[in-house]
Design an enzyme around this catalytic site. Sequence first.
Site, PDB file in Angstrom:
ATOM      1  N   LYS A   1      -4.247   2.943  -2.857  1.00 50.60           N
ATOM      2  CA  LYS A   1      -5.057   3.370  -1.731  1.00 50.60           C
ATOM      3  C   LYS A   1      -4.805   4.839  -1.404  1.00 50.60           C
ATOM      4  CE  LYS A   1      -7.294  -0.266   0.120  1.00 50.60           C
ATOM      5  NZ  LYS A   1      -6.837  -1.410   0.849  1.00 50.60           N
TER       6      LYS A   1
ATOM      7  N   ASP B   1       0.824  -1.212   0.000  1.00 48.44           N
ATOM      8  CA  ASP B   1       0.000   0.000   0.000  1.00 48.44           C
ATOM      9  C   ASP B   1       0.854   1.257   0.000  1.00 48.44           C
ATOM     10  OD1 ASP B   1      -2.167  -1.547   0.255  1.00 48.44           O
ATOM     11  OD2 ASP B   1      -2.719  -0.895   2.268  1.00 48.44           O
TER      12      ASP B   1
ATOM     13  N   MET C   1      -7.410   8.814   9.564  1.00 45.79           N
ATOM     14  CA  MET C   1      -7.982   9.426   8.354  1.00 45.79           C
ATOM     15  C   MET C   1      -8.830  10.642   8.691  1.00 45.79           C
ATOM     16  SD  MET C   1      -9.052   5.764   6.653  1.00 45.79           S
ATOM     17  CE  MET C   1      -9.465   4.988   8.193  1.00 45.79           C
TER      18      MET C   1
END
Length: 464
Positions: A272, A250, A385
């Site tokens: 991603k 990732d 996030m």
Amino acid sequence: MDFLPVFLNLRDRPCVVIGGGEVGARKVSLLLEAGAKVTVYDPDLGPSLAALRDAGRIAHRAERFRPEVLDQCVLAIAATGDETVNRAVHEAAVARRIPVNVVDQPALCTFIMPSIIDRSPVVAAVSSGGRSPVLARLIRARLESLIPAAYGRLAKLVEEFRDQVKAKFKSPPKRREFWEEVLQGPIAEMVMAGQDELAHEAIEKRLNEADGAAKPVGVVYLVGGGPGDPDLLTFRALRLMQQADVVVYDRLVSPQVLDLVRRDAERIYAGKERDKHSIPQEDINHLLVRLAKEGKRVVRLKGGDPFIFGRGGEEIETLAAEGVPFQVVPGITAAAGCAAYSGIPLTHRDYAQSVILVTGHLKDGTVNLNWKALAQPGQTIVFYMGLLGLSAICRELVSHGLPAATPVALVQQGTTPQHRVLTGTLETLPGIVQREDIKPPTLIIVGEVVKLRDKLKWFVPVPR
Ligand code: SAH
């Protein structure tokens, strides 16, 4: 070479130890592990040996040393700290031609005892020839970390199949090739993960294939690569990364971590980025299945921990459904890594009795979270996030009851050379962050514990 390394069979053999203190006790316990029958000579016994005597594990003679006590034994150790006695033991042993070790006096030893790494039946021994026991011990510590604890069980598996393999592969090079594949590959990893039954089945399958040249077993390792600092990888993660045929990684995996993957492994970037996954999740799941079915050792490398906001569950669901063997290796999640490297304990007896990990990822600009449950006193909240939603997050927490002065930290690229921490309050942090050039990934920590950073910060990132 000053000493020839040999391994002695002492099972049920009489050995004598002179000196009943703690030093003697350490030698005695090694002799006992090797199955020796131990008699200790000393007018007084220290507590450790007294306990062994009371348990019937050793014999004790409360006598001073006389040369004759060595008449019937096969090995002698002197651990008295008394120079004259030690020398007498040495002389008596040499006269009887039995090996003797005088603790800490190499000149009086006909054998010395190495530092050992015990994975019975596998045993590795390290000696500095009596010159620096500390150095030998340091080497031993390194080997301890290199030799997985399950090597003992692995050796037993080899023993079980040895005859069958011998019968199947008549030529020694072919046999060696077979064992090398088993001991370095997925079958060994199955044993190390406690999947002994799978390992048995896999070996049997390999043996039953007519020419023994069947496709090797494919497998997927879902590995947590940690938050960035390669020092934070687990031993298992590193070992599997160094065996991989292919690695699917990732964006969050740091370049320093990726550098540790086996040089020849194929590297596939699975992306991603926020809201624009380079490969759709569905396709990643099937890619993993396809690679494993080709017989490859696949490392699916994720940032942090694969089971924390990592979609690890979804990926292995597909593997499980397709019957592909897999393992999951935990990693240090961003919350743990960022908090430790920022000097912010996530819990603290005075400030936070619970910690909650939540996603601050906003679909269409709104955060759909249980704000009431989050805005509780005595709780640390960690938002993954959360950068885009920072203002909304701070606003909601205040409107659901947290004081506007609650401390907040934003950690950028935690544990990496770009590690950076901005602190403020629910009221001030959004403004502070707006004025700065922030680089993802970032983590937001909300709660009184953030204040502790002033006292506890320790990590100074070194730019590359
Ligand atoms: N599985 C990962 C999390 C994946 S979600 C883990 O356990 O850490 C991605 C989010 O993790 C990022 O948006 C960011 O909030 C956080 N993150 C991951 N690595 C980080 C790092 N080194 N510093 C700060 N935040 C990080």
